[in-house]
Design an enzyme around this catalytic site. Sequence first.
Site, PDB file in Angstrom:
ATOM      1  N   ASP A  53       0.860  -1.163   0.000  1.00 25.84           N
ATOM      2  CA  ASP A  53       0.000   0.000   0.000  1.00 25.84           C
ATOM      3  C   ASP A  53       0.913   1.234   0.000  1.00 25.84           C
ATOM      4  O   ASP A  53       2.092   1.111   0.291  1.00 25.84           O
ATOM      5  CB  ASP A  53      -0.858  -0.104   1.274  1.00 25.84           C
ATOM      6  CG  ASP A  53      -1.431   1.197   1.713  1.00 25.84           C
ATOM      7  OD1 ASP A  53      -2.198   1.773   0.941  1.00 25.84           O
ATOM      8  OD2 ASP A  53      -1.127   1.642   2.833  1.00 25.84           O
ATOM      9  N   THR A  55       0.067   4.967   1.170  1.00 25.12           N
ATOM     10  CA  THR A  55      -0.034   5.829   2.344  1.00 25.12           C
ATOM     11  C   THR A  55       0.121   5.025   3.636  1.00 25.12           C
ATOM     12  O   THR A  55      -0.656   4.115   3.882  1.00 25.12           O
ATOM     13  CB  THR A  55      -1.402   6.547   2.355  1.00 25.12           C
ATOM     14  OG1 THR A  55      -1.757   6.832   1.008  1.00 25.12           O
ATOM     15  CG2 THR A  55      -1.350   7.795   3.181  1.00 25.12           C
ATOM     16  N   ASP A 248      -1.722  -0.905   5.941  1.00 27.17           N
ATOM     17  CA  ASP A 248      -1.988  -0.344   7.264  1.00 27.17           C
ATOM     18  C   ASP A 248      -3.425   0.123   7.439  1.00 27.17           C
ATOM     19  O   ASP A 248      -3.868   0.350   8.552  1.00 27.17           O
ATOM     20  CB  ASP A 248      -1.060   0.847   7.519  1.00 27.17           C
ATOM     21  CG  ASP A 248      -1.434   2.036   6.658  1.00 27.17           C
ATOM     22  OD1 ASP A 248      -1.812   1.816   5.491  1.00 27.17           O
ATOM     23  OD2 ASP A 248      -1.369   3.168   7.149  1.00 27.17           O
TER      24      ASP A 248
HETATM   25  P1  ADP Z   1      -5.043   4.906   0.271  1.00 28.24           P
HETATM   26  O1  ADP Z   1      -4.803   4.725   1.737  1.00 28.24           O
HETATM   27  O2  ADP Z   1      -4.337   3.856  -0.536  1.00 28.24           O
HETATM   28  O3  ADP Z   1      -4.785   6.287  -0.239  1.00 28.24           O
HETATM   29  P2  ADP Z   1      -7.990   5.029   0.574  1.00 28.24           P
HETATM   30  O4  ADP Z   1      -8.975   4.045   0.029  1.00 28.24           O
HETATM   31  O5  ADP Z   1      -7.938   5.237   2.032  1.00 28.24           O
HETATM   32  O6  ADP Z   1      -6.574   4.576  -0.047  1.00 28.24           O
HETATM   33  O7  ADP Z   1      -8.260   6.431  -0.086  1.00 28.24           O
HETATM   34  C1  ADP Z   1      -8.298   6.565  -1.461  1.00 28.24           C
HETATM   35  C2  ADP Z   1      -8.365   8.020  -1.833  1.00 28.24           C
HETATM   36  O8  ADP Z   1      -9.632   8.570  -1.463  1.00 28.24           O
HETATM   37  C3  ADP Z   1      -7.346   8.876  -1.148  1.00 28.24           C
HETATM   38  O9  ADP Z   1      -6.101   8.872  -1.791  1.00 28.24           O
HETATM   39  C4  ADP Z   1      -8.011  10.225  -1.183  1.00 28.24           C
HETATM   40  O10 ADP Z   1      -7.790  10.839  -2.429  1.00 28.24           O
HETATM   41  C5  ADP Z   1      -9.464   9.898  -1.021  1.00 28.24           C
HETATM   42  N1  ADP Z   1      -9.858   9.993   0.383  1.00 28.24           N
HETATM   43  C6  ADP Z   1     -10.008   8.990   1.257  1.00 28.24           C
HETATM   44  N2  ADP Z   1     -10.362   9.444   2.474  1.00 28.24           N
HETATM   45  C7  ADP Z   1     -10.416  10.780   2.363  1.00 28.24           C
HETATM   46  C8  ADP Z   1     -10.709  11.848   3.266  1.00 28.24           C
HETATM   47  N3  ADP Z   1     -11.013  11.627   4.544  1.00 28.24           N
HETATM   48  N4  ADP Z   1     -10.672  13.096   2.785  1.00 28.24           N
HETATM   49  C9  ADP Z   1     -10.348  13.335   1.510  1.00 28.24           C
HETATM   50  N5  ADP Z   1     -10.057  12.395   0.610  1.00 28.24           N
HETATM   51  C10 ADP Z   1     -10.098  11.140   1.016  1.00 28.24           C
HETATM   52 MG    MG Z   2      -2.458   3.069   3.784  1.00 25.84          MG
END
Ligand code: ADP
Ligand code: MG
Length: 355
Positions: A53, A55, A248
Amino acid sequence: FVSILVIACPCALGLATPTAIIVGVGKGAKNGILIKDAATLEHLYKVDSIIVDKTGTITVGKPSVVNIESEIKEDELISILSSLENKSEHPIAKAITSYASLKRLETMPVSNFEIIKGMGLKGVIDNKIYYAGNITLVKQNNLSFDVSKIEKYTKEGKTPIVLMTEKEVLGFVMVSDELKEGAKESIEKLHRMGIKVIMATGDDKRTADYIASLVGIDQVVAEVLPADKLSIVKKLQADKHIVAMVGDGVNDAPALAQSNVGIAMGTGTDVAIESAGITLLHGDIRKVVKAVSLSKITMTGIKQNLFWAFIYNIIGIPLASGLLYPIFGLLLNPIFAGLAMAMSSVSVVSNSLRI
Ligand code: ADP
Ligand code: MG
């Protein structure tokens, strides 16, 4: 007959596997690699593909706000955004809320808050619906937005958060995250071990490509939903690959559970840790390499143990049954049979301790 009985006693055989595993798991724990079950350690050395992953796994997962472009007053944009993000646990949310509190902006009450998986979130402030998230979310809402505005930032590995109503885009914030220490060298080492490394992230494609290029990952799957991470694992498994997933987030949990070996960052969410077979303390990515080596060493130890468990029996039983008696008049005295029996257990246990 007594000699055969004594030397055939297979107690070293019973010790061969468990002693090596116990030492391996203990060594792992000392090095910050927490192994939940023995089977995980037995699968890890066979892994030929690792999905990571972005982030919180490759990057630290503590982004900060670096650019703001707004159609409305900047303070108003941040204020609305941070009110929404206040309700989220995503690392991006922390970046925005702490920026807002640094600027001493107040948060407003949000109702009908909803997480939009893999894209962002939505909520109602002052009877108006707001959405915040990535470009996919903008597209899903059918809003016109000049993507080139953010491309100059995403090319540099920054992540966009776009604020919009149902009708228009109000502006966006870019956040930037740092690479984890040792991320690049860990990927290099995994490559040298012949393991394919693939990055899967929900983040923007360009952002993901840039981060991947920094650490030397050549295969990137970006803008994925949690279910997509799961299907990437399933697809590799269907192609007869043994897959480890390193992650994570809540969004990584399904993939962590499905993979042959799930590896969670200790700094990650509880769901991720719960779904994984191995947890790395302090979220240290370098420990992935260590864990693979530990698995290899442990498995070699088990094989050596099995050799020591059998070798005395293989030599001793024919001797005791009088194989050499007709020619050399040799028989195995029960005292030596007892000695060999004990030696085989001693060899196995000492060999395990070498791990
Ligand atoms: P990752 O951890 O791999 O980035 P997520 O599924 O958690 O994947 O999130 C995918 C994308 O959705 C993020 O990169 C972001 O652009 C958007 N995103 C997720 N959660 C939020 C949030 N709380 N606020 C703004 N954008 C969000
Ligand atoms: Mg992550």
